[in-house]
Write an enzyme that holds these catalytic residues in place. Sequence first.
Site, mmCIF file in Angstrom:
data_model
loop_
_atom_site.group_PDB
_atom_site.id
_atom_site.type_symbol
_atom_site.label_atom_id
_atom_site.label_comp_id
_atom_site.label_asym_id
_atom_site.label_seq_id
_atom_site.Cartn_x
_atom_site.Cartn_y
_atom_site.Cartn_z
ATOM 1 N N LYS A 13 0.834 -1.216 0.000
ATOM 2 C CA LYS A 13 0.000 0.000 0.000
ATOM 3 C C LYS A 13 0.865 1.261 0.000
ATOM 4 C CE LYS A 13 -2.309 -1.263 3.756
ATOM 5 N NZ LYS A 13 -1.794 -2.620 4.035
ATOM 6 N N ARG A 88 -9.340 0.416 9.436
ATOM 7 C CA ARG A 88 -8.815 -0.901 9.809
ATOM 8 C C ARG A 88 -9.909 -1.774 10.435
ATOM 9 N NH1 ARG A 88 -3.263 -0.036 8.977
ATOM 10 N NH2 ARG A 88 -1.931 -1.466 10.080
ATOM 11 N N ARG A 125 12.070 -5.785 4.558
ATOM 12 C CA ARG A 125 11.932 -4.329 4.394
ATOM 13 C C ARG A 125 12.908 -3.585 5.309
ATOM 14 N NH1 ARG A 125 6.113 -1.567 4.840
ATOM 15 N NH2 ARG A 125 6.071 -2.472 6.923
ATOM 16 N N ARG A 158 11.835 -1.921 10.934
ATOM 17 C CA ARG A 158 10.757 -1.540 11.844
ATOM 18 C C ARG A 158 10.569 -2.639 12.886
ATOM 19 N NH1 ARG A 158 5.576 0.211 8.275
ATOM 20 N NH2 ARG A 158 4.586 -0.975 9.914
ATOM 21 N N ARG A 169 0.444 -9.360 13.202
ATOM 22 C CA ARG A 169 -0.258 -8.341 12.399
ATOM 23 C C ARG A 169 -1.192 -9.000 11.386
ATOM 24 N NH1 ARG A 169 4.629 -5.195 10.116
ATOM 25 N NH2 ARG A 169 3.146 -3.786 9.129
HETATM 26 P P1 AMP Z 1 0.999 0.210 9.089
HETATM 27 O O1 AMP Z 1 2.167 1.087 8.841
HETATM 28 O O2 AMP Z 1 -0.234 0.621 8.327
HETATM 29 O O3 AMP Z 1 1.329 -1.253 8.916
HETATM 30 O O4 AMP Z 1 0.609 0.403 10.628
HETATM 31 C C1 AMP Z 1 1.527 0.090 11.655
HETATM 32 C C2 AMP Z 1 0.782 -0.046 12.962
HETATM 33 O O5 AMP Z 1 0.131 1.199 13.297
HETATM 34 C C3 AMP Z 1 -0.345 -1.088 12.965
HETATM 35 O O6 AMP Z 1 0.142 -2.395 13.201
HETATM 36 C C4 AMP Z 1 -1.205 -0.554 14.117
HETATM 37 O O7 AMP Z 1 -0.616 -0.840 15.368
HETATM 38 C C5 AMP Z 1 -1.122 0.953 13.925
HETATM 39 N N1 AMP Z 1 -2.202 1.462 13.037
HETATM 40 C C6 AMP Z 1 -2.055 2.020 11.795
HETATM 41 N N2 AMP Z 1 -3.245 2.386 11.297
HETATM 42 C C7 AMP Z 1 -4.172 2.054 12.228
HETATM 43 C C8 AMP Z 1 -5.584 2.165 12.290
HETATM 44 N N3 AMP Z 1 -6.298 2.674 11.274
HETATM 45 N N4 AMP Z 1 -6.211 1.722 13.420
HETATM 46 C C9 AMP Z 1 -5.520 1.209 14.443
HETATM 47 N N5 AMP Z 1 -4.180 1.050 14.447
HETATM 48 C C10 AMP Z 1 -3.498 1.475 13.345
#
Ligand code: AMP
Length: 215
Positions: A13, A88, A125, A158, A169
């Site tokens: 994404k 989410r 990554r 990360r 995740r």
């Molecule tokens: P991402 O970079 O999108 O993979 O997000 C990394 C982490 O941020 C996720 O594993 C969640 O802990 C948190 N996170 C990101 N977006 C959301 C969301 N819309 N709702 C809740 N937690 C989020």
Amino acid sequence: MIIILLGPPGAGKGTQAKVLVEKLKIPHISTGDLLRQNVKNNTPFGIEARGYMEKGELVPDTLVNDMLLARIKVDDTKNGFILDGYPRNNAQAKILEDKLDKSDGIYVVYLQTSEPVVIQRLSGRRVCTKCGANFHLKNMPPKKEGICDICGGALYQRPDDHEETIKRRLDVYLKETASVVDYYDKKEMLYRISADDDPDIVVDKIIALAKPNRI
Ligand code: AMP
């Protein structure tokens, strides 16, 4: 124009969004990036969010919703935006629906991929500590090991890209986020695209949806 990118972690994404920003001239809003910025700056948001993120769990809705709603009000979104990592869960999808202008073109794109691809992508990554650029040990290695090609910053993994957390995740995705795909599917707003193709092909398919006369 509002493009909502859905798909499991590792579907690409963020990568697709960066190319779409260049081509469509609208900003990329990633709730993950916004949260990581808050964590880095030790803001009250970040202090609360950090523990959930490191475990690979969702940050509570109240925190994320306020942050997202404030961001989509900023002036640079007047021609639209690309949303990545939000909604989410179905509660977030409803909040977003209430806030969006129904007359805007809203394109919900589901980037489909498989678990082995996700694990391979995320575990390799590496991200720049300075400019946030993404690399991959195998698919897109930096010219000099551990150093960002763009700004010379140090690359890091990360904490949530370690294999155990990736699995967590993915579990969270299946339990909480996959239902968002059904949510938009029932509203006949969903476009499915394979995320296993080359990023340029995926981006062209997304642009063809949003701007059919452009390519
Ligand atoms: P991402 O970079 O999108 O993979 O997000 C990394 C982490 O941020 C996720 O594993 C969640 O802990 C948190 N996170 C990101 N977006 C959301 C969301 N819309 N709702 C809740 N937690 C989020």
